[in-house]
Design a protein around this motif. Structure first.
Motif, PDB file in Angstrom:
ATOM      1  N   LEU A  57      30.173  21.557  23.244  1.00  0.00           N
ATOM      2  CA  LEU A  57      29.600  20.830  21.910  1.00  0.00           C
ATOM      3  C   LEU A  57      29.018  19.448  22.320  1.00  0.00           C
ATOM      4  N   GLY A  58      30.136  18.859  22.811  1.00  0.00           N
ATOM      5  CA  GLY A  58      29.696  17.187  23.073  1.00  0.00           C
ATOM      6  C   GLY A  58      28.452  17.379  24.010  1.00  0.00           C
ATOM      7  N   GLY A  59      28.597  17.857  25.017  1.00  0.00           N
ATOM      8  CA  GLY A  59      27.278  17.926  26.028  1.00  0.00           C
ATOM      9  C   GLY A  59      25.879  18.441  25.435  1.00  0.00           C
ATOM     10  N   SER A  60      25.938  19.471  24.565  1.00  0.00           N
ATOM     11  CA  SER A  60      24.870  19.866  23.937  1.00  0.00           C
ATOM     12  C   SER A  60      24.317  18.729  22.904  1.00  0.00           C
ATOM     13  N   ARG A  61      25.200  18.250  22.170  1.00  0.00           N
ATOM     14  CA  ARG A  61      24.695  17.280  21.423  1.00  0.00           C
ATOM     15  C   ARG A  61      24.007  15.904  22.082  1.00  0.00           C
ATOM     16  N   ALA A  62      24.608  15.531  23.310  1.00  0.00           N
ATOM     17  CA  ALA A  62      24.293  14.539  24.249  1.00  0.00           C
ATOM     18  C   ALA A  62      22.600  14.919  24.746  1.00  0.00           C
ATOM     19  N   CYS A  63      22.642  16.143  24.784  1.00  0.00           N
ATOM     20  CA  CYS A  63      21.179  16.645  25.475  1.00  0.00           C
ATOM     21  C   CYS A  63      20.221  16.850  24.460  1.00  0.00           C
ATOM     22  N   GLY A  64      20.710  16.763  23.151  1.00  0.00           N
ATOM     23  CA  GLY A  64      19.859  17.367  22.057  1.00  0.00           C
ATOM     24  C   GLY A  64      19.484  18.620  22.071  1.00  0.00           C
ATOM     25  N   ARG A  65      20.516  19.539  22.297  1.00  0.00           N
ATOM     26  CA  ARG A  65      20.388  21.049  22.551  1.00  0.00           C
ATOM     27  C   ARG A  65      20.703  21.720  21.277  1.00  0.00           C
ATOM     28  N   ARG A  66      19.815  21.980  20.416  1.00  0.00           N
ATOM     29  CA  ARG A  66      20.479  22.549  18.945  1.00  0.00           C
ATOM     30  C   ARG A  66      20.984  23.828  19.213  1.00  0.00           C
ATOM     31  N   TRP A  67      20.526  24.760  20.155  1.00  0.00           N
ATOM     32  CA  TRP A  67      20.937  26.244  20.498  1.00  0.00           C
ATOM     33  C   TRP A  67      22.421  26.038  20.915  1.00  0.00           C
ATOM     34  N   GLY A  68      22.368  25.094  21.895  1.00  0.00           N
ATOM     35  CA  GLY A  68      23.719  24.912  22.395  1.00  0.00           C
ATOM     36  C   GLY A  68      24.825  24.529  21.376  1.00  0.00           C
ATOM     37  N   ILE A  69      24.493  23.562  20.438  1.00  0.00           N
ATOM     38  CA  ILE A  69      25.181  23.142  19.482  1.00  0.00           C
ATOM     39  C   ILE A  69      25.868  24.365  18.330  1.00  0.00           C
ATOM     40  N   ALA A  70      24.657  24.976  18.047  1.00  0.00           N
ATOM     41  CA  ALA A  70      24.949  26.164  17.186  1.00  0.00           C
ATOM     42  C   ALA A  70      25.920  27.337  17.909  1.00  0.00           C
ATOM     43  N   ASN A  71      25.623  27.625  19.269  1.00  0.00           N
ATOM     44  CA  ASN A  71      26.426  28.571  19.826  1.00  0.00           C
ATOM     45  C   ASN A  71      28.028  28.197  20.021  1.00  0.00           C
ATOM     46  N   ALA A  72      28.043  26.733  20.216  1.00  0.00           N
ATOM     47  CA  ALA A  72      29.412  26.144  20.457  1.00  0.00           C
ATOM     48  C   ALA A  72      30.308  26.110  19.163  1.00  0.00           C
TER      49      ALA A  72
END
Length: 290
Positions: A57-72
């Protein structure tokens, strides 16, 4: 357990994680951490899964990956539900639903919505849960998400069985069983026939065979559910003993702060603990030879 079946995959992911860290490839590292969270969940390593989920979640937020945030958020919902942290699970699944809605990803959105419905079930709000599962089933059918259709039918069948409507439950269970082979998903391959065994004594032997065959590739939580269902269908102590052993594995690998809620707030877990207390050492002292 599923530990042996997933050991090689876990080893490969760990090696890849180390390699990407050395290369400084943050995006690839974040993706691997998401895979590790999902794999650790399957292995019943709840604390480890939560740690990887937080990194993901933290890495996805840092990278701006919305898909990653939702998946997390979806993974966090599953983990919190397994831990009996129902408010946190509902919030996580709700966040995932909203984000997938915004991104226009209907398949993932309906999967997260099913998570919300399962939380409602866990809270005892069966009327709202049933209405939401019916909506999820319709959406899954329209989208062609057959595995989710199967899960909805199994869930609806369980509710019908609990209400004493065995014939209607049997129809739901048979529907899922008829489609499980085409999907090839270990959890469904093992779980669907165990549900049918609840209402069809003639199918018990086939259900036990399915768990023997697919158990090594099932997630720990699904294997636990399968043995609990077989215990209800057969009252054979070995199935209760195996369900309790798998529950102990989950509790042992959960954060200490979650262990009590895992035993008490998850209905299936609570029922296993109560059954073991009622049936005593005879049930929990016998292993499962299958």
């Amino acid at each position: 357990t599923s530990a042996g079946a997933f050991a090689e995959a876990r080893s490969h992911l760990m090696q890849a994680l180390v390699r990407f860290k050395k290369l400084g490839d943050t995006r690839a590292q974040v993706a691997i951490e998401g895979n590790m969270a999902a794999l650790s969940f399957s292995l019943g390593r709840v604390e480890e899964a939560l740690e990887y989920c937080e990194r993901y979640l933290g890495g996805s937020r840092a990278c701006g990956r919305r898909w990653g945030i939702a998946n997390a958020a979806s993974i966090a919902g599953e983990l919190n539900l397994l831990c009996g942290r129902l408010a946190e699970a509902k919030a996580s699944f709700g966040e995932a639903v909203a984000m997938y809605e915004e991104m226009g990803v209907p398949t993932e959105r309906v999967l997260a919505q099913y998570g919300v419905a399962r939380v409602l079930q866990a809270e005892g709000d069966h009327e709202s849960a049933s209405a939401m599962i019916a909506d999820v089933l319709e959406r899954a059918r329209d989208l062609g998400v057959t595995d989710l259709e199967c899960e909805c039918n199994l869930s609806m069948g369980r509710r019908l069985w609990e209400e004493g409507r065995s014939d209607e439950a049997r129809e739901r269970f048979r529907w899922a069983c008829a489609r499980r082979d085409d999907l090839g998903l270990p959890d469904l391959l093992g779980l669907a026939p165990c549900h049918l065994a609840l209402v069809s004594p003639g199918d018990v032997e086939a259900a036990q065979a399915a768990v023997r065959e697919h158990g090594p590739r099932m997630s720990v939580s699904s294997a636990l559910e399968a043995h609990a269902l077989l215990w209800k269908a057969t009252h054979e102590p070995r199935h209760l003993a195996e369900a309790k052993r798998l529950l102990d594995h989950l509790v042992e690998h959960a954060p200490e702060a979650c262990r009590e809620s895992m035993r008490k707030n998850v209905r299936l877990h609570r029922k296993i603990v109560e059954a073991c207390a009622e049936h005593g050492e005879k049930a929990v002292g016998e292993g499962d030879p299958d």
